[in-house]
Structures are given as structure tokens and as C-alpha cells.
Write a protein that holds these residues in place. Structure first.
Motif, PDB file in Angstrom:
ATOM      1  N   LYS A  57       0.943  -1.147   0.053  1.00 47.98           N
ATOM      2  CA  LYS A  57      -0.065   0.010  -0.138  1.00 47.98           C
ATOM      3  C   LYS A  57       0.781   1.363   0.090  1.00 47.98           C
ATOM      4  N   PHE A  58       0.532   2.302  -0.840  1.00 46.68           N
ATOM      5  CA  PHE A  58       1.131   3.599  -0.815  1.00 46.68           C
ATOM      6  C   PHE A  58       0.521   4.291   0.386  1.00 46.68           C
ATOM      7  N   LEU A  59       1.561   5.035   1.077  1.00 48.64           N
ATOM      8  CA  LEU A  59       1.230   5.803   2.220  1.00 48.64           C
ATOM      9  C   LEU A  59       2.201   7.227   2.098  1.00 48.64           C
ATOM     10  N   VAL A  60       1.754   8.260   2.863  1.00 45.64           N
ATOM     11  CA  VAL A  60       2.557   9.265   2.798  1.00 45.64           C
ATOM     12  C   VAL A  60       2.707   9.868   4.127  1.00 45.64           C
ATOM     13  N   VAL A  61       3.944  10.163   4.239  1.00 43.45           N
ATOM     14  CA  VAL A  61       4.406  10.845   5.731  1.00 43.45           C
ATOM     15  C   VAL A  61       4.645  12.476   5.553  1.00 43.45           C
ATOM     16  N   GLU A  62       4.023  13.176   6.545  1.00 49.78           N
ATOM     17  CA  GLU A  62       4.394  14.575   6.490  1.00 49.78           C
ATOM     18  C   GLU A  62       5.225  14.717   7.387  1.00 49.78           C
ATOM     19  N   GLY A  63       6.576  15.362   7.080  1.00 48.48           N
ATOM     20  CA  GLY A  63       7.530  15.564   8.066  1.00 48.48           C
ATOM     21  C   GLY A  63       7.434  17.184   8.053  1.00 48.48           C
ATOM     22  N   ARG A  64       8.278  17.680   8.878  1.00 51.62           N
ATOM     23  CA  ARG A  64       8.166  18.980   9.077  1.00 51.62           C
ATOM     24  C   ARG A  64       8.609  20.099   7.851  1.00 51.62           C
ATOM     25  N   ARG A  65       9.513  19.381   6.964  1.00 48.25           N
ATOM     26  CA  ARG A  65      10.029  20.001   6.127  1.00 48.25           C
ATOM     27  C   ARG A  65       9.705  19.393   4.598  1.00 48.25           C
ATOM     28  N   SER A  66       9.304  18.101   4.859  1.00 46.05           N
ATOM     29  CA  SER A  66       9.476  17.364   3.475  1.00 46.05           C
ATOM     30  C   SER A  66       8.201  16.486   3.588  1.00 46.05           C
ATOM     31  N   ARG A  67       7.772  15.954   2.431  1.00 48.08           N
ATOM     32  CA  ARG A  67       6.793  14.923   2.412  1.00 48.08           C
ATOM     33  C   ARG A  67       7.244  13.564   1.643  1.00 48.08           C
ATOM     34  N   PHE A  68       7.103  12.622   2.524  1.00 50.61           N
ATOM     35  CA  PHE A  68       7.586  11.037   2.151  1.00 50.61           C
ATOM     36  C   PHE A  68       6.608  10.246   1.730  1.00 50.61           C
ATOM     37  N   PHE A  69       7.009   9.732   0.422  1.00 48.79           N
ATOM     38  CA  PHE A  69       6.235   8.663  -0.219  1.00 48.79           C
ATOM     39  C   PHE A  69       6.772   7.288   0.194  1.00 48.79           C
ATOM     40  N   LEU A 118      10.752   8.137  -1.940  1.00 46.01           N
ATOM     41  CA  LEU A 118      10.793   9.646  -2.521  1.00 46.01           C
ATOM     42  C   LEU A 118      10.427  10.587  -1.322  1.00 46.01           C
ATOM     43  N   MET A 119      10.961  11.655  -1.578  1.00 49.81           N
ATOM     44  CA  MET A 119      10.584  13.019  -0.736  1.00 49.81           C
ATOM     45  C   MET A 119      10.322  14.349  -1.522  1.00 49.81           C
ATOM     46  N   LEU A 120       9.357  15.072  -1.174  1.00 49.50           N
ATOM     47  CA  LEU A 120       8.838  15.997  -1.777  1.00 49.50           C
ATOM     48  C   LEU A 120       9.362  17.334  -0.784  1.00 49.50           C
ATOM     49  N   THR A 121      10.278  18.012  -1.426  1.00 47.70           N
ATOM     50  CA  THR A 121      10.759  19.084  -0.559  1.00 47.70           C
ATOM     51  C   THR A 121      10.505  20.518  -1.073  1.00 47.70           C
ATOM     52  N   PRO A 122       9.363  21.231  -0.622  1.00 52.62           N
ATOM     53  CA  PRO A 122       9.282  22.509  -1.323  1.00 52.62           C
ATOM     54  C   PRO A 122      10.131  23.534  -0.638  1.00 52.62           C
ATOM     55  N   GLU A 123      10.341  24.667  -1.381  1.00 51.90           N
ATOM     56  CA  GLU A 123      11.013  25.762  -0.868  1.00 51.90           C
ATOM     57  C   GLU A 123      10.450  26.486   0.381  1.00 51.90           C
ATOM     58  N   THR A 124       9.167  26.477   0.272  1.00 51.48           N
ATOM     59  CA  THR A 124       8.295  26.739   1.623  1.00 51.48           C
ATOM     60  C   THR A 124       7.402  25.856   2.191  1.00 51.48           C
ATOM     61  N   PRO A 125       6.916  25.933   3.451  1.00 47.55           N
ATOM     62  CA  PRO A 125       6.105  24.650   3.881  1.00 47.55           C
ATOM     63  C   PRO A 125       5.045  24.546   3.287  1.00 47.55           C
ATOM     64  N   TYR A 126       4.848  22.976   3.159  1.00 45.25           N
ATOM     65  CA  TYR A 126       3.821  22.581   2.361  1.00 45.25           C
ATOM     66  C   TYR A 126       2.501  21.948   3.307  1.00 45.25           C
ATOM     67  N   PHE A 127       1.382  21.940   3.239  1.00 42.48           N
ATOM     68  CA  PHE A 127       0.521  21.667   4.027  1.00 42.48           C
ATOM     69  C   PHE A 127      -0.456  20.652   3.377  1.00 42.48           C
ATOM     70  N   LYS A 128      -0.953  19.400   4.085  1.00 44.16           N
ATOM     71  CA  LYS A 128      -1.730  18.415   3.178  1.00 44.16           C
ATOM     72  C   LYS A 128      -3.033  19.145   2.694  1.00 44.16           C
ATOM     73  N   LYS A 129      -3.767  19.738   3.551  1.00 48.41           N
ATOM     74  CA  LYS A 129      -4.990  20.290   3.256  1.00 48.41           C
ATOM     75  C   LYS A 129      -4.903  21.708   2.018  1.00 48.41           C
ATOM     76  N   GLN A 130      -5.228  21.227   0.884  1.00 48.86           N
ATOM     77  CA  GLN A 130      -5.396  22.509  -0.228  1.00 48.86           C
ATOM     78  C   GLN A 130      -6.652  22.746  -0.585  1.00 48.86           C
ATOM     79  N   ALA A 131      -6.685  24.021  -1.107  1.00 47.10           N
ATOM     80  CA  ALA A 131      -7.761  24.623  -1.427  1.00 47.10           C
ATOM     81  C   ALA A 131      -8.256  23.291  -2.655  1.00 47.10           C
ATOM     82  N   PRO A 132      -9.859  23.290  -2.892  1.00 49.10           N
ATOM     83  CA  PRO A 132     -10.269  22.477  -3.619  1.00 49.10           C
ATOM     84  C   PRO A 132      -9.810  22.633  -5.179  1.00 49.10           C
ATOM     85  N   GLU A 133      -9.527  24.079  -5.618  1.00 47.01           N
ATOM     86  CA  GLU A 133      -9.178  24.113  -7.117  1.00 47.01           C
ATOM     87  C   GLU A 133      -7.765  23.859  -7.216  1.00 47.01           C
TER      88      GLU A 133
END
Length: 575
Positions: free
Chosen positions: A37-49, A95-110
Motif C-alpha cells: 500500500k502507498f502511504l504518505v508521511v508528512e514531515g516538518r520540511r518534506s513529504r515522504f512517499f 521519494l521525498m518532496l521538499t518545497p522551498e516553503t512549508p507544504y500543508f496537506k490540506k489544499q484549496a479544492p481548486e
């Protein structure tokens, strides 16, 4: 499937080399957590797949196990759940996803819309305008980082989408618990040799036909398929209790696929009316071709050494000369050329078996291999059917003979292109599909076959392999390390499972994932064409697939028009 915005658990310990241990929240059932199963871990600076590689049960106190609650005591079990008893899973970060600014899981619907025309990775932005960067894992999330189910957007970020105008992406299936396509990058897929593996009955042929259909539809390469069991060209029997058939590549792409047959009678009996006959001759057989089938013919090293003496004397016609020699002529030849009479007579006797092959001729006035090359140069995909000639001697001899000459021509074309740098001189990328690949790529003979050469050269001469096999442990480890993308169905043998992860960094953590696949319609995909390993329910090869992938210009064409169009296509190629 759970809500992707609801956390499943949190990180309690782990390491970069051994993976992460996750403790599930009390409201999350361990039975919902499945290996692969594919899960995502929300770190403080990066998002881990990550992928789940193991599922465990834990307790906070051993006294609970010594005095477990009564099975009918639901209240006590609920009290203990999440505190005294809990579930844990092992995650392997990929894999890890590291944005230059903090990334939050909840995004606007659009921001999560999947209908937008611009959904490339570059269009996904972190809050505040930071760019998202997909990278290999080089660190791990901190303690108590929250773990979530992967969303559709996560899959799009990692695996792309099939309608991406900038890439040749092709959907091979869907995740085990979601209805979102998982795509492979066909440009990356065809530039290296690849493999489809799995034990007998797991659907390797259907999966191979699926991949080749994607290559044809997306025009990623031109294909040459050695169809040992007549499963790819016209139609094949579907697996199941009730008899049914599935369409072959010629039916899906009648204007783009040509069928050549070594057994015209067998092909006609199966209802294929426009297949082209294919014959080979003794003067086209090299000693290297015989060396590959020496086990099938029972040829000794001494016989092959004497074959070199005969070839030096008679040139390309040495086999015909040998078969027609009398005992006296053999004796005179040995006395004059220092050959060994016993070895030459044994060679003569065993080569006479080739007279029983329907497609073998003393001399061919027409060069069928050159005709196949013309098809490939014109962008046509070629399926070579064996019919009743599907014995291992024929299969190994024919595939080696044809591939050796095609590869030689591709080497010449590649050298011309490297010298001229003219895009018009660039050869079309060629993918050669072979079954029973361990027969050609065994460590004892891999250095003597053209397939070993192609596998090691990778894309240098624009020719790669698609190897289909149920015993990957029989393939030379050096060749396996060069296989770019591995699409693997269920395997049970430990040696075969070990072979799949040859040359794969951290691959041993995926052993449990591969061993737990279902026996049908599930595969683990890892390697060059996908950003990270993934387990998929493979795309059904059915009428829906035909409608999506087949050539719409031919699909509804009446049979009389179809025949005329096929003949016209041949005329365009000068046949």
C-alpha cells in the motif's frame, strides 16, 4: 479507502536504511493495512512517499498477552485498543518532496482539481509559491510525524497522468485500493532493456501484450516480437473457466502490425488470412547460431571446431556441402584439411535434423530478414509466429539468426548517425520481445548470444530487449543488473525473488511485497520507468481496453475493406 485527510498513525522510530515504524491510531484497523500500500508521511520540511513492507501487532504491556480479554468482552477490548494493544506497520520511504516553503496537506479544492489542463509536476506549487522538488530519500521524518493515505494528487505528482502532452505516459493499472491510474514513462521504458516476470499462470503474456500496445499507441518505439506460442499477433485464448479469446496486436492495430509465420498452414487454420510467410536458408546460419543450440542438437565443442574448418573452406555454403558429402569425401577432406572425421560425421548427422524444420531451405532467393528490416524502418511492428515449429530448437535458432542480423544493421545505422548527427539518420528505437529468456541469457552462454550483447549495450545502438520469463534466477546476474524496469507478478521461489532485486538498491525490503501478491492481475513495478516501486492491479485486457487503445480508424472497418487496406499498406512498402 480511508479519507486521505485523516491521519492513520504516526512515526515512532526508524532509520534510513531499515525504514520507518508507524503506530496506527486507535480508530484505524490493522486489517486495512496491506503490504504494498502507498502511504504518505508528512514531515516538518518534506513529504515522504512510502510503501508498506510489513504489518505487525504490538502491546504496551506483556501482562495483556499473559491474561488476554475474553473474546466476548467487547468493552475491555475497546478499552485496550489503541493504548494497551495497537497495530504497527513498517514503511520503506521511496521519494521525498521538499518545497522551498512549508507544504500543508490540506489544499484549496481548486488546487486539487484533476480536470485542469495544466497538471504537470511543475504546476503543483507549495503554499506561498515554493516549487515542489521530487527527490530520492536522503533523510527521514521526525518523531510523531503523521501518516496519511495517498491521495489522487499524490499519485499524479509521482506517476504523472496518461494525457500529459509532454511525456509518453501509459497507464498499466491502478493501486490496490484506489481508482487512479498508475503510469509508466514509455520513453524511459524503451531506452533500456526491461523484463516481465512471474510464475506460470500469473498473466505475463497479457501484461506483455498490454505494454506493447502502449508502445504502439504512443509511438515510443517499433517492436519485433518472437511469438513462440502464437499469442501476440492475432488472437489468444483468455484464461478462465469458460472458453473465450482476446484480441491480438494485429486486430488492435491492423495498419501498424505485420505478422510473419514460420508455419503458414497453422496460421491459416487459426483464421489469419494475410500473414506473410518466412523462410530461412542454410547459408544464413552462422557457427555462433549453432553454438547457441548446441545443447538442443547435441553438438560437442569438437564438432563446432570442425565446423570452423568447413566454413573456412566452403564459406556460407558449408552446411549444404557437408550434408551432401559422402564418407569418402569426408575422409579426403579430413586428410587434406586436418579435420577430425568422427566429429565431422557426427556434425553431419546432427545437422540433418534441420531438414525437418518447415521453414528451412537450402537456398532462399528472397531475403526475408531484409524484408522484416524494411518493415521496421517504415515504422511497422512485426510479430513472428512459430505455429507448430514452437520447439526450443526452432525458437532459439530463429530468434538468434534474425536478431543477430538486425542488430548488425542497427549498429551500422547508429554509427552513421553518430558521424552525421543528422536527426534523419537516427534509427527508430527498436524493442525486441523474447520469451523463455533464461534460455538465451543463462550465465553459461550469455556471452555467446546476441541477446547478452544487446542487454549489456543498453541503448547505445537503439535496440533494447523486453524479456518475458518465469525463472529470472536462470538469467545471468550481470544481465539482470542491467534490466531497467521490472514488471513482476507473483513468484514463489526464493532464488527467483532474489534475482528480481539484483542491482536494486534497498530492494530486499520489497521481498515481502513481492511474495504477497495475488496470483492474478497484480504486479510490482520498479525501475527506470517509474519514480518509485509500486504495486498495481494491472489494467484489464478487455473490450474497454480495446476501445481506448485500438486504432479507431480500423476498428469498425468491414472485412473486405480491411483486406484491401492491408494489401495497400504492403504495396506502400514494396511487397
Amino acid at each position: 479507502m480511508t479519507n486521505p485527510d485523516t491521519p492513520l498513525g504516526f512515526v515512532i522510530e526508524g532509520s534510513l536504511s531499515q525504514g520507518l515504524q508507524i503506530r496506527l491510531h486507535e480508530n484505524v484497523s490493522v486489517e486495512d493495512m496491506r503490504v504494498g500500500k502507498f502511504l504518505v508521511v508528512e514531515g516538518r520540511r518534506s513529504r515522504f512517499f512510502c510503501l508498506i513492507t510489513d504489518v505487525e501487532l504490538g502491546t504496551s504491556n506483556l501482562r495483556i498477552l499473559a491474561n488476554p480479554p475474553n473474546p466476548e468482552d467487547d468493552l475491555l477490548q475497546e478499552i485496550l485498543a489503541g493504548s494497551g494493544t495497537f497495530g504497527t506497520v513498517e514503511l520503506s520511504p521511496m521519494l521525498m518532496l521538499t518545497p522551498e516553503t512549508p507544504y500543508f496537506k490540506k489544499q484549496a479544492p481548486e488546487a486539487l482539481s484533476t480536470n485542469s489542463q495544466d497538471t504537470s509536476l511543475g504546476s503543483f506549487q507549495a503554499q506561498g509559491g515554493g516549487e515542489l522538488k521530487l527527490q530520492p530519500v536522503k533523510t527521514i521524518p521526525s518523531h510523531f510525524s503523521q501518516v496519511y493515505d495517498a491521495s489522487e494528487r499524490d499519485f499524479r505528482i509521482v506517476f504523472g497522468w496518461e494525457d500529459d502532452p509532454h511525456k509518453r505516459n501509459f497507464s498499466v493499472g491502478k493501486p490496490l485500493d484506489m481508482e487512479v491510474p498508475v503510469c509508466i514513462d514509455l520513453d524511459r521504458f524503451v531506452e533500456r532493456s526491461n523484463g516481465v516476470f512471474g510464475k506460470s499462470g500469473t498473466g505475463k503474456s497479457f501484461l506483455t501484450r498490454l505494454l506493447i500496445s502502449g508502445i504502439i499507441r504512443k509511438q515510443a518505439a517499433v517492436n519485433l516480437m518472437f511469438d513462440m506460442h502464437s499469442e501476440y499477433g492475432w488472437e489468444a485464448v483468455s484464461e478462465g473457466k469458460q472458453f473465450s479469446t482476446v484480441k491480438g496486436l494485429r486486430q488492435l492495430f491492423p495498419g501498424q502490425v505485420e505478422i510473419y509465420t514460420l508455419d503458414p498452414d497453422s496460421t491459416k487454420r487459426r483464421g489469419v488470412g494475410d500473414a506473410q510467410e518466412l523462410y530461412l536458408s542454410y547459408d544464413q546460419i552462422d557457427i555462433e547460431d549453432l553454438r547457441l543450440v548446441s545443447g538442443e542438437l547435441g553438438l560437442s565443442d569438437a564438432s563446432l571446431d570442425n565446423a570452423n574448418i568447413l566454413a573456412g573452406e566452403f564459406g556460407n555454403s558449408w552446411i549444404i556441402q557437408l550434408i551432401n558429402m559422402t564418407n569418402e569425401e569426408i575422409n579426403d577432406f579430413c586428410n587434406e584439411k586436418q579435420g577430425h572425421k568422427g566429429s565431422i560425421m557426427a556434425l553431419q548427422r546432427k545437422l540433418m535434423r534441420l531438414n525437418n524444420l518447415k521453414y528451412m531451405r537450402s537456398v532462399c532467393r528472397h531475403n526475408y530478414i531484409k524484408q522484416i528490416l524494411q518493415c521496421l524502418d517504415a515504422g511497422k511492428h512485426v510479430v513472428i509466429e512459430f505455429g507448430s515449429q514452437s520447439n526450443m530448437l526452432s525458437y532459439m535458432l530463429v530468434t538468434n539468426m534474425i536478431t543477430r542480423r538486425i542488430h548488425k544493421e542497427y549498429v551500422r545505422k547508429a554509427e552513421v548517425f553518430l558521424q552525421s548527427k543528422n536527426p534523419l539518420d537516427r534509427p527508430r528505437q527498436l524493442v525486441i520481445t523474447i520469451e523463455e529468456a533464461h534460455r538465451f541469457l543463462d550465465s553459461k552462454i550469455v556471452n555467446q548470444t546476441i541477446f547478452g550483447t544487446i542487454a549489456r549495450e543498453m541503448r547505445k545502438y537503439f535496440v533494447t530487449l523486453l524479456i518475458v520469463d518465469q525463472r529470472p534466477s536462470g538469467i545471468d546476474s550481470e544481465v539482470m543488473s542491467q534490466v531497467g524496469t521490472r514488471v513482476t507478478c507473483l513468484l514463489n521461489d526464493d532464488k527467483d525473488i532474489d534475482a528480481i532485486f539484483t542491482g536494486v538498491s534497498g530492494g530486499m525490503s520489497l521481498r515481502s511485497v513481492l511474495a504477497k501478491l495475488d496470483s492474478k492481475q497484480q504486479a510490482l513495478i520498479l525501475g527506470h520507468a517509474v519514480p518509485m516501486p509500486v504495486v498495481v492491479r494491472t489494467r484489464p485486457y478487455d473490450q474497454t481496453f480495446y476501445d481506448e487503445i485500438g486504432d479507431p480508424a480500423w476498428e469498425d472497418m468491414p472485412s473486405d475493406r480491411l483486406f484491401v487496406a492491408a494489401e495497400s499498406a504492403k504495396a506502400d512498402l514494396g511487397f
